[in-house]
Design a protein around this motif. Structure first.
Motif, PDB file in Angstrom:
ATOM      1  N   UNK A  52     -12.049  -3.481   0.277  1.00 32.09           N
ATOM      2  CA  UNK A  52     -11.687  -2.156   0.773  1.00 32.09           C
ATOM      3  C   UNK A  52     -10.534  -1.577  -0.049  1.00 32.09           C
ATOM      4  N   UNK A  53      -9.614  -2.428  -0.498  1.00 35.15           N
ATOM      5  CA  UNK A  53      -8.511  -1.982  -1.342  1.00 35.15           C
ATOM      6  C   UNK A  53      -9.002  -1.429  -2.666  1.00 35.15           C
ATOM      7  N   UNK A  54      -9.974  -2.110  -3.279  1.00 31.70           N
ATOM      8  CA  UNK A  54     -10.534  -1.620  -4.532  1.00 31.70           C
ATOM      9  C   UNK A  54     -11.251  -0.287  -4.327  1.00 31.70           C
ATOM     10  N   UNK A  55     -11.983  -0.150  -3.223  1.00 34.32           N
ATOM     11  CA  UNK A  55     -12.647   1.121  -2.930  1.00 34.32           C
ATOM     12  C   UNK A  55     -11.612   2.221  -2.748  1.00 34.32           C
ATOM     13  N   UNK A  56     -10.533   1.918  -2.067  1.00 32.76           N
ATOM     14  CA  UNK A  56      -9.469   2.894  -1.857  1.00 32.76           C
ATOM     15  C   UNK A  56      -8.882   3.348  -3.192  1.00 32.76           C
ATOM     16  N   UNK A  57      -8.643   2.407  -4.101  1.00 29.79           N
ATOM     17  CA  UNK A  57      -8.132   2.757  -5.434  1.00 29.79           C
ATOM     18  C   UNK A  57      -9.126   3.643  -6.178  1.00 29.79           C
TER      19      UNK A  57
END
Length: 75
Positions: A52-57
């Motif tokens: 989810x962090x990578x998607x947010x970035x």
């Protein structure tokens, strides 16, 4: 999607959706490890999995215009 994973995945969005070509889709797999929870499928049956962090970035970069030059050059 494959058998067991398909049932636990939650569909979030279909990109395009104006045809029957198997458009790219965004899914969340709550049963996957955190680093593979986000699943993006393409119209060729391939998958990208990320956290989810990578998607947010990625979303932040898109909002901030990071990929705009690629889109303009591709036209």
């Amino acid at each position: 999607m494959n058998g067991n994973t398909e049932h636990s995945m939650k569909h979030i969005a279909t990109f395009c959706g104006q045809c029957n070509c198997g458009c790219p889709e965004l899914w969340i797999d709550p049963d996957a490890p955190e680093e593979r929870r986000v699943v993006i499928t393409d119209d060729f049956g391939q998958r990208i999995q990320m956290s989810l962090g990578q998607l947010s970035d990625l979303v932040d970069d898109v909002k901030n215009g990071v990929v705009d030059q690629v889109l303009v050059a591709g036209r």
